[in-house]
Design a protein around this motif. Structure first.
Motif, PDB file in Angstrom:
ATOM      1  N   VAL A 270      34.763  63.933  59.299  1.00  0.00           N
ATOM      2  CA  VAL A 270      34.915  62.417  58.962  1.00  0.00           C
ATOM      3  C   VAL A 270      36.403  62.566  58.263  1.00  0.00           C
ATOM      4  O   VAL A 270      36.894  63.142  57.472  1.00  0.00           O
ATOM      5  N   GLU A 271      37.074  61.339  58.812  1.00  0.00           N
ATOM      6  CA  GLU A 271      38.510  60.950  58.551  1.00  0.00           C
ATOM      7  C   GLU A 271      38.738  59.951  57.477  1.00  0.00           C
ATOM      8  O   GLU A 271      39.642  59.928  56.881  1.00  0.00           O
ATOM      9  N   ALA A 272      37.920  59.022  57.584  1.00  0.00           N
ATOM     10  CA  ALA A 272      38.236  57.761  56.584  1.00  0.00           C
ATOM     11  C   ALA A 272      36.871  56.826  56.357  1.00  0.00           C
ATOM     12  O   ALA A 272      35.728  57.162  56.945  1.00  0.00           O
ATOM     13  N   VAL A 273      36.866  55.990  55.673  1.00  0.00           N
ATOM     14  CA  VAL A 273      36.061  54.953  55.187  1.00  0.00           C
ATOM     15  C   VAL A 273      36.094  53.583  55.507  1.00  0.00           C
ATOM     16  O   VAL A 273      37.268  53.038  54.868  1.00  0.00           O
ATOM     17  N   GLY A 274      35.321  52.999  56.136  1.00  0.00           N
ATOM     18  CA  GLY A 274      35.555  51.451  56.190  1.00  0.00           C
ATOM     19  C   GLY A 274      34.539  50.665  55.687  1.00  0.00           C
ATOM     20  O   GLY A 274      33.312  50.915  55.537  1.00  0.00           O
ATOM     21  N   ILE A 275      34.818  49.523  55.075  1.00  0.00           N
ATOM     22  CA  ILE A 275      33.766  48.884  54.133  1.00  0.00           C
ATOM     23  C   ILE A 275      33.987  47.204  54.773  1.00  0.00           C
ATOM     24  O   ILE A 275      35.011  46.676  54.468  1.00  0.00           O
ATOM     25  N   GLY A 276      32.859  46.539  55.031  1.00  0.00           N
ATOM     26  CA  GLY A 276      32.801  45.165  55.160  1.00  0.00           C
ATOM     27  C   GLY A 276      31.960  44.644  53.998  1.00  0.00           C
ATOM     28  O   GLY A 276      30.955  44.871  53.495  1.00  0.00           O
ATOM     29  N   PHE A 277      32.548  43.654  53.248  1.00  0.00           N
ATOM     30  CA  PHE A 277      32.333  43.074  52.078  1.00  0.00           C
ATOM     31  C   PHE A 277      32.022  41.550  52.226  1.00  0.00           C
ATOM     32  O   PHE A 277      32.892  40.926  52.648  1.00  0.00           O
ATOM     33  N   PRO A 278      31.070  40.969  51.569  1.00  0.00           N
ATOM     34  CA  PRO A 278      30.914  39.376  51.980  1.00  0.00           C
ATOM     35  C   PRO A 278      31.591  38.559  50.883  1.00  0.00           C
ATOM     36  O   PRO A 278      30.913  37.854  50.162  1.00  0.00           O
ATOM     37  N   ALA A 279      32.864  38.530  51.163  1.00  0.00           N
ATOM     38  CA  ALA A 279      33.659  37.629  50.107  1.00  0.00           C
ATOM     39  C   ALA A 279      34.917  37.537  50.677  1.00  0.00           C
ATOM     40  O   ALA A 279      35.379  38.010  51.630  1.00  0.00           O
ATOM     41  N   CYS A 280      35.649  36.561  50.093  1.00  0.00           N
ATOM     42  CA  CYS A 280      37.054  36.552  50.330  1.00  0.00           C
ATOM     43  C   CYS A 280      38.017  37.744  49.872  1.00  0.00           C
ATOM     44  O   CYS A 280      37.892  38.023  48.909  1.00  0.00           O
ATOM     45  N   ILE A 281      38.760  38.357  50.785  1.00  0.00           N
ATOM     46  CA  ILE A 281      39.298  39.592  50.359  1.00  0.00           C
ATOM     47  C   ILE A 281      40.624  39.357  50.825  1.00  0.00           C
ATOM     48  O   ILE A 281      41.082  39.106  51.898  1.00  0.00           O
ATOM     49  N   GLU A 282      41.785  39.773  49.871  1.00  0.00           N
ATOM     50  CA  GLU A 282      43.022  39.798  50.110  1.00  0.00           C
ATOM     51  C   GLU A 282      43.260  41.054  51.055  1.00  0.00           C
ATOM     52  O   GLU A 282      43.250  41.978  50.662  1.00  0.00           O
ATOM     53  N   TRP A 283      43.866  40.793  52.134  1.00  0.00           N
ATOM     54  CA  TRP A 283      44.069  41.728  53.227  1.00  0.00           C
ATOM     55  C   TRP A 283      45.218  42.752  52.634  1.00  0.00           C
ATOM     56  O   TRP A 283      44.951  44.019  52.698  1.00  0.00           O
ATOM     57  N   ASP A 284      46.029  42.288  51.935  1.00  0.00           N
ATOM     58  CA  ASP A 284      47.437  43.431  51.728  1.00  0.00           C
ATOM     59  C   ASP A 284      46.835  44.073  50.165  1.00  0.00           C
ATOM     60  O   ASP A 284      47.124  45.323  50.116  1.00  0.00           O
ATOM     61  N   SER A 285      46.142  43.371  49.378  1.00  0.00           N
ATOM     62  CA  SER A 285      45.865  43.903  48.022  1.00  0.00           C
ATOM     63  C   SER A 285      44.426  45.048  48.088  1.00  0.00           C
ATOM     64  O   SER A 285      43.976  45.796  47.139  1.00  0.00           O
ATOM     65  N   GLY A 286      43.456  44.278  48.715  1.00  0.00           N
ATOM     66  CA  GLY A 286      42.046  44.621  48.865  1.00  0.00           C
ATOM     67  C   GLY A 286      41.102  44.189  47.637  1.00  0.00           C
ATOM     68  O   GLY A 286      40.156  44.750  47.225  1.00  0.00           O
ATOM     69  N   ILE A 287      41.776  43.025  47.193  1.00  0.00           N
ATOM     70  CA  ILE A 287      41.227  42.366  45.882  1.00  0.00           C
ATOM     71  C   ILE A 287      39.973  41.544  46.256  1.00  0.00           C
ATOM     72  O   ILE A 287      40.261  40.610  47.469  1.00  0.00           O
ATOM     73  N   VAL A 288      38.763  41.583  45.894  1.00  0.00           N
ATOM     74  CA  VAL A 288      37.730  40.714  46.193  1.00  0.00           C
ATOM     75  C   VAL A 288      37.737  39.421  45.088  1.00  0.00           C
ATOM     76  O   VAL A 288      37.727  39.847  44.057  1.00  0.00           O
ATOM     77  N   ALA A 289      37.289  38.478  45.724  1.00  0.00           N
ATOM     78  CA  ALA A 289      37.062  37.274  44.932  1.00  0.00           C
ATOM     79  C   ALA A 289      36.115  36.310  45.260  1.00  0.00           C
ATOM     80  O   ALA A 289      35.597  36.066  46.217  1.00  0.00           O
ATOM     81  N   HIS A 290      35.073  36.260  44.187  1.00  0.00           N
ATOM     82  CA  HIS A 290      33.933  35.584  44.148  1.00  0.00           C
ATOM     83  C   HIS A 290      33.070  35.608  45.318  1.00  0.00           C
ATOM     84  O   HIS A 290      32.693  34.718  46.187  1.00  0.00           O
ATOM     85  N   PRO A 291      32.206  36.890  45.576  1.00  0.00           N
ATOM     86  CA  PRO A 291      31.418  36.873  46.719  1.00  0.00           C
ATOM     87  C   PRO A 291      30.154  35.859  46.436  1.00  0.00           C
ATOM     88  O   PRO A 291      29.293  36.201  45.292  1.00  0.00           O
ATOM     89  N   PRO A 292      29.931  34.837  47.067  1.00  0.00           N
ATOM     90  CA  PRO A 292      28.819  33.831  46.592  1.00  0.00           C
ATOM     91  C   PRO A 292      27.626  34.274  46.677  1.00  0.00           C
ATOM     92  O   PRO A 292      26.598  33.564  46.087  1.00  0.00           O
ATOM     93  N   ASN A 293      27.239  35.256  47.485  1.00  0.00           N
ATOM     94  CA  ASN A 293      25.794  35.861  47.561  1.00  0.00           C
ATOM     95  C   ASN A 293      25.453  37.270  46.927  1.00  0.00           C
ATOM     96  O   ASN A 293      24.554  37.536  47.106  1.00  0.00           O
ATOM     97  N   ILE A 294      26.239  37.608  45.992  1.00  0.00           N
ATOM     98  CA  ILE A 294      25.821  38.636  45.305  1.00  0.00           C
ATOM     99  C   ILE A 294      25.942  38.139  43.715  1.00  0.00           C
ATOM    100  O   ILE A 294      27.037  38.491  43.004  1.00  0.00           O
ATOM    101  N   PRO A 295      25.092  37.658  43.193  1.00  0.00           N
ATOM    102  CA  PRO A 295      24.959  36.790  41.900  1.00  0.00           C
ATOM    103  C   PRO A 295      25.558  38.071  40.571  1.00  0.00           C
ATOM    104  O   PRO A 295      26.128  37.282  39.784  1.00  0.00           O
ATOM    105  N   TRP A 296      25.338  39.296  40.679  1.00  0.00           N
ATOM    106  CA  TRP A 296      25.959  40.153  39.530  1.00  0.00           C
ATOM    107  C   TRP A 296      27.210  40.356  39.711  1.00  0.00           C
ATOM    108  O   TRP A 296      27.806  40.927  38.689  1.00  0.00           O
ATOM    109  N   TRP A 297      27.940  39.870  40.661  1.00  0.00           N
ATOM    110  CA  TRP A 297      29.544  40.427  40.965  1.00  0.00           C
ATOM    111  C   TRP A 297      30.396  39.375  39.806  1.00  0.00           C
ATOM    112  O   TRP A 297      29.938  38.256  39.534  1.00  0.00           O
ATOM    113  N   PRO A 298      31.313  40.217  39.238  1.00  0.00           N
ATOM    114  CA  PRO A 298      31.964  39.279  38.095  1.00  0.00           C
ATOM    115  C   PRO A 298      32.581  38.013  38.713  1.00  0.00           C
ATOM    116  O   PRO A 298      33.055  38.077  39.983  1.00  0.00           O
ATOM    117  N   ASN A 299      32.748  37.177  37.859  1.00  0.00           N
ATOM    118  CA  ASN A 299      33.610  35.922  38.338  1.00  0.00           C
ATOM    119  C   ASN A 299      35.220  35.975  38.709  1.00  0.00           C
ATOM    120  O   ASN A 299      35.820  34.892  38.931  1.00  0.00           O
TER     121      ASN A 299
END
Length: 322
Positions: free
Chosen positions: A65-94
């Motif tokens: 195994v060389e690497a890990v890739g993750i698809g996440f249901p939210a707006c994600i800043e491509w350069d920083s990997g910061i996740v913002a407000h996933p609308p369908n995961i209620p427990w995620w922080p705002n």
């Protein structure tokens, strides 16, 4: 070339699917899989811990195994990997959360993170319709509605990485205001899993003769009933299909695209749904687009998110057309 191996995680609002992916330079295959119910993790720390646990287990079983890739249901800043407000995961922080950074701290492998629709579309580019179509709109139907723009064989992410959010197009300006307000009247409210079930429930309140009466409603049950000729189930899918077609007509006009590929957890709706969507699209799309418009189900299928995330982590890209 020798076979390369990576791990792919497809995080959804309902279920997380993960797998070990082998890439031989031409095709990819999922050689091991697991699933987990998203709501049970309850926090970003819980998600990160579960991903780390799976990675450790698979690294011991698959040392290549060389690497890990993750698809996440939210707006994600491509350069920083910061996740913002996933609308369908209620427990995620705002507030914005540095998911890629936090994952990199826990994992001993390089980490790539992108929107879930983008990684599924990436798989379609490399393994599915993208082998013949360099330009198309990829749509995911599941808990929500996602989208990805494929331009000359590559994912177009926009200025910061947020492009393609088809589910957040406003298609009903007169919808009652809901909280949060940005969810008012958007396509996802009518075409996602909850929207399809809600439409069937509304029709059942007026007609109890349907085969769906007294049945625990889910999208599969509605689809099966529609295929069997149940009028109410067909009406529900027609109503949902109309909203879907209107959203697609606007998106295709904006993007100048003619082909739509549909994937995601509930994309296996019966052919009559897609026939209805295509018929309406030919009526509502710009004439120049309507004459060539095509809507098809994903060629890659339900593992597209896993495959696309892993191939993204390996740095595999489709060659641009000359």
């Amino acid at each position: 070339m020798s076979t390369r191996v990576a791990l792919g995680f497809d995080v959804g609002g309902t279920t997380i699917k993960a797998g070990v992916v082998a890439w031989d330079g031409i095709d990819a295959s999922v050689v091991a899989t697991c699933q987990h119910v998203t709501e049970t993790l309850r926090s970003p720390d819980g998600l990160i811990a579960w991903i780390a646990q799976q990675c450790e287990r698979w690294q011991s079983e698959y040392p290549a195994v060389e690497a890990v890739g993750i698809g996440f249901p939210a707006c994600i800043e491509w350069d920083s990997g910061i996740v913002a407000h996933p609308p369908n995961i209620p427990w995620w922080p705002n507030q914005p959360f540095p998911l890629r950074t936090e994952l990199s701290k826990r994992l001993s492998l390089p980490v790539m993170l992108d929107n879930d629709a983008n990684v599924a579309a990436h798989a379609e580019c490399l393994l599915g319709y993208g082998r013949q179509w360099p330009w198309f709109l990829f749509v995911t139907l599941g808990t929500g509605v996602g989208g990805a723009i494929v331009a000359d064989g590559r994912i177009f992410r926009g200025e910061r990485g947020f492009a393609g959010e088809l589910g957040h197009m406003i298609i009903n300006a007169d919808a009652p205001v809901r909280s949060p307000i940005y969810r008012t009247g958007v396509l996802e409210e009518y075409v996602g899993r909850a929207g399809i079930i809600a439409r069937a429930q509304a029709l059942l309140a007026e007609d109890s003769t349907s085969a769906l009466s007294g049945v625990a409603l889910d999208v599969d049950a509605i689809g099966y009933a529609a295929e069997a000729g149940d009028r109410l189930a067909r009406r529900a899918l027609e109503d949902v299909g109309r909203m879907f077609a209107l959203g697609l007509a606007s998106a295709l006009a904006l993007l100048g695209l003619e082909r739509v590929v549909v994937g995601g957890g509930i994309s296996q709706l019966p052919p009559l749904f897609y026939e209805h969507v295509c018929a309406l699209l030919r009526q509502h799309a710009l004439p120049a687009i309507a004459e060539r418009v095509t809507v098809v189900r994903s060629m890659v299928g339900p593992d597209a998110g896993i495959l696309g995330a892993a191939l993204l982590a390996l740095g595999v890209q489709k060659e641009k057309q000359q």
